[in-house]
Design a protein around this motif. Structure first.
Motif, mmCIF file in Angstrom:
data_model
loop_
_atom_site.group_PDB
_atom_site.id
_atom_site.type_symbol
_atom_site.label_atom_id
_atom_site.label_comp_id
_atom_site.label_asym_id
_atom_site.label_seq_id
_atom_site.Cartn_x
_atom_site.Cartn_y
_atom_site.Cartn_z
ATOM 1 N N GLY A 16 23.441 34.073 50.164
ATOM 2 C CA GLY A 16 24.247 34.187 49.150
ATOM 3 C C GLY A 16 24.312 33.001 48.407
ATOM 4 O O GLY A 16 23.420 32.170 48.196
ATOM 5 N N VAL A 17 25.675 32.616 47.804
ATOM 6 C CA VAL A 17 25.736 31.362 47.160
ATOM 7 C C VAL A 17 25.567 30.085 47.986
ATOM 8 O O VAL A 17 25.736 28.952 47.369
ATOM 9 C CB VAL A 17 27.175 31.475 46.415
ATOM 10 C CG1 VAL A 17 28.246 31.314 47.487
ATOM 11 C CG2 VAL A 17 27.233 30.487 45.261
ATOM 12 N N PHE A 57 29.845 35.879 39.986
ATOM 13 C CA PHE A 57 29.177 37.011 41.079
ATOM 14 C C PHE A 57 29.180 38.277 40.397
ATOM 15 O O PHE A 57 28.397 39.324 40.506
ATOM 16 C CB PHE A 57 29.756 37.117 42.320
ATOM 17 C CG PHE A 57 29.249 37.834 43.383
ATOM 18 C CD1 PHE A 57 27.807 37.688 43.742
ATOM 19 C CD2 PHE A 57 29.832 38.751 44.073
ATOM 20 C CE1 PHE A 57 27.114 38.487 44.720
ATOM 21 C CE2 PHE A 57 29.340 39.570 45.196
ATOM 22 C CZ PHE A 57 27.994 39.597 45.114
ATOM 23 N N ARG A 58 30.377 38.656 39.677
ATOM 24 C CA ARG A 58 30.653 40.144 39.194
ATOM 25 C C ARG A 58 29.707 40.443 38.392
ATOM 26 O O ARG A 58 29.297 41.572 37.733
ATOM 27 C CB ARG A 58 32.163 40.338 38.707
ATOM 28 C CG ARG A 58 32.262 39.230 37.260
ATOM 29 C CD ARG A 58 33.797 39.551 37.029
ATOM 30 N NE ARG A 58 34.035 39.168 35.795
ATOM 31 C CZ ARG A 58 34.354 37.990 35.504
ATOM 32 N NH1 ARG A 58 34.490 37.082 36.503
ATOM 33 N NH2 ARG A 58 34.588 37.486 34.299
ATOM 34 N N CYS A 66 16.458 40.175 47.899
ATOM 35 C CA CYS A 66 17.987 39.824 47.796
ATOM 36 C C CYS A 66 18.921 41.243 47.985
ATOM 37 O O CYS A 66 20.106 41.326 47.826
ATOM 38 C CB CYS A 66 18.314 39.275 46.423
ATOM 39 S SG CYS A 66 17.682 37.622 46.372
ATOM 40 N N MET A 76 29.293 42.641 54.211
ATOM 41 C CA MET A 76 28.942 41.346 53.868
ATOM 42 C C MET A 76 28.832 40.772 55.354
ATOM 43 O O MET A 76 28.021 40.187 55.798
ATOM 44 C CB MET A 76 29.611 40.706 53.051
ATOM 45 C CG MET A 76 29.398 41.106 51.622
ATOM 46 S SD MET A 76 30.395 40.291 50.426
ATOM 47 C CE MET A 76 29.696 40.809 48.873
ATOM 48 N N ASN A 96 32.584 31.648 52.310
ATOM 49 C CA ASN A 96 32.167 32.597 51.884
ATOM 50 C C ASN A 96 30.845 32.859 51.194
ATOM 51 O O ASN A 96 30.504 31.842 50.223
ATOM 52 C CB ASN A 96 33.351 33.157 50.962
ATOM 53 C CG ASN A 96 32.969 34.785 50.900
ATOM 54 O OD1 ASN A 96 32.065 35.109 50.398
ATOM 55 N ND2 ASN A 96 33.932 35.598 51.301
ATOM 56 N N TYR A 145 29.780 34.509 48.806
ATOM 57 C CA TYR A 145 29.836 34.768 47.493
ATOM 58 C C TYR A 145 31.093 34.219 46.886
ATOM 59 O O TYR A 145 31.417 34.711 45.860
ATOM 60 C CB TYR A 145 29.986 36.298 47.561
ATOM 61 C CG TYR A 145 28.770 37.005 48.176
ATOM 62 C CD1 TYR A 145 27.681 37.404 47.848
ATOM 63 C CD2 TYR A 145 28.866 37.449 49.550
ATOM 64 C CE1 TYR A 145 26.586 37.897 48.374
ATOM 65 C CE2 TYR A 145 27.987 37.776 50.237
ATOM 66 C CZ TYR A 145 26.789 38.209 49.775
ATOM 67 O OH TYR A 145 25.507 38.506 50.481
ATOM 68 N N ASP A 146 31.349 33.242 47.277
ATOM 69 C CA ASP A 146 32.518 32.425 46.624
ATOM 70 C C ASP A 146 31.983 31.293 45.713
ATOM 71 O O ASP A 146 31.268 30.049 46.136
ATOM 72 C CB ASP A 146 33.489 31.797 47.590
ATOM 73 C CG ASP A 146 34.719 31.103 46.969
ATOM 74 O OD1 ASP A 146 34.486 30.828 45.721
ATOM 75 O OD2 ASP A 146 35.547 30.567 47.834
ATOM 76 N N MET A 180 36.680 39.899 41.139
ATOM 77 C CA MET A 180 36.108 40.589 42.637
ATOM 78 C C MET A 180 36.748 41.550 43.275
ATOM 79 O O MET A 180 36.369 42.480 43.681
ATOM 80 C CB MET A 180 35.564 39.224 43.368
ATOM 81 C CG MET A 180 34.440 39.615 44.461
ATOM 82 S SD MET A 180 32.951 40.277 43.900
ATOM 83 C CE MET A 180 32.369 40.971 45.053
#
Length: 304
Positions: free
Chosen positions: A14-15, A68-69, A135, A194, A224, A226-227, A272
């Motif tokens: 992810g990020v 992310f959204r 992905c 996740m 995280n 996705y942060d 999110m």
């Protein structure tokens, strides 16, 4: 067959892929260049960026500018909670090449084929669809269809793609992002999906790491995947870890440390959580519809 001198293997995460950018910045300062790259999930994005000639600072600014959204398209739950079309659209704007064959550096994107249960090494054909396939995290994204087959995140079977490089490169440097760590339990389907994916990816990364000549294990467990707010920290973790490992392996700097200024995008708070709630609501409605349909079928059968 002549082998490439050095290959880089980028894991998914992810990020946390911002740590890959920090690692590449360190490689640049030590004068280490890859002749071939392979990546899984976000690692396939970083690998392609690298092969396309995009500098580490440009890469990390892509990460910091993302919301992310904006990469998630809400859809009726079927093969996944979210549609990957927004991600596909975004990648087409950034990657300046259309096909893998066009890239200046040989590149492999790893995905998992649902139908045959095997790892797929994409190194030919259109780049963006194959990266999106790589992905497509299970449950989060619907499987991505290429031809007659459906694909999920490559991390399901190979999160750290050392193997596709091993026979083609004299030396393989593997960059790993996944650590189990300890996280609080959150009772929602997105968080559980996740976390499950992260643990699954971790389990096969450790096996493939033993095939690398140099293993750079970036401890990102506290963050995280996705942060988007921790891009600076993740970049620095990748940079510092890589500098340490390279020095331990006898590499010497060819240029002094460069000061990196990361650009940030203003983000709206709470979105999110709203998306998670909406996705859960859609799942509940889907269950309600399924339950109603069963009741109607039962009534019809009794009427007969």
């Amino acid at each position: 067959m002549n082998k490439h001198k050095i290959g880089f293997a980028f894991s998914g995460g992810g990020v946390k892929g911002a740590s890959h950018c920090g690692a590449l910045q360190a490689m640049h300062e030590f004068g280490i260049k890859a002749d071939m790259v392979a990546g899984t999930s976000v690692g396939s994005i970083v690998a392609t960026f690298y092969a396309a000639g995009i500098e580490p600072i440009e890469m990390v600014n892509v990460f910091s500018s993302l919301d992310f959204r904006e990469l998630l398209g809400i859809m009726r739950p079927k093969g996944g909670l979210f549609d990957s079309k927004p991600l596909e659209k975004h990648l087409r704007k950034i990657i300046p090449f259309e096909n893998f064959e066009d890239l200046p550096i040989e590149t492999v994107a790893v995905a998992t084929c649902i139908e045959n249960g095997k790892v797929e090494y994409f190194n030919r054909g259109e780049i963006v669809p194959r990266i999106v396939a790589s992905c497509s995290i299970p449950i989060i994204f619907q499987p991505f269809k290429i031809g007659d087959l459906h694909y999920l995140d490559g991390g399901v079977l190979m999160n750290l793609p050392v193997i596709p490089l091993r026979d083609k490169c004299e030396k393989v440097i593997a960059l790993n992002l996944h650590h189990a760590g300890t996280v609080p339990y959150k009772d929602n389907i997105v968080s559980i999906a996740m976390r499950s994916s992260s643990l699954m990816f971790l389990s096969n990364s450790m096996i493939d790491s033993t095939q690398a000549d140099i293993f750079i294990d970036m401890d990102t467990a506290a963050y995280n995947a996705y942060d988007m707010k921790k891009v600076d920290i993740l970049f620095q973790i990748g940079y510092d870890t890589t500098v340490k490992v390279l020095e331990e392996n006898g590499y010497i700097r060819v240029m002094p440390p460069q000061k990196i200024a990361i650009k940030h995008k203003e983000k709206q708070p709470g979105k999110m959580s709203e998306m998670m709630a909406r996705a859960q609501e859609m799942l509940v409605k889907s269950d309600e519809l399924r339950s109603s349909a069963k009741k109607i079928i039962a009534k019809v059968r009794r009427a007969r």
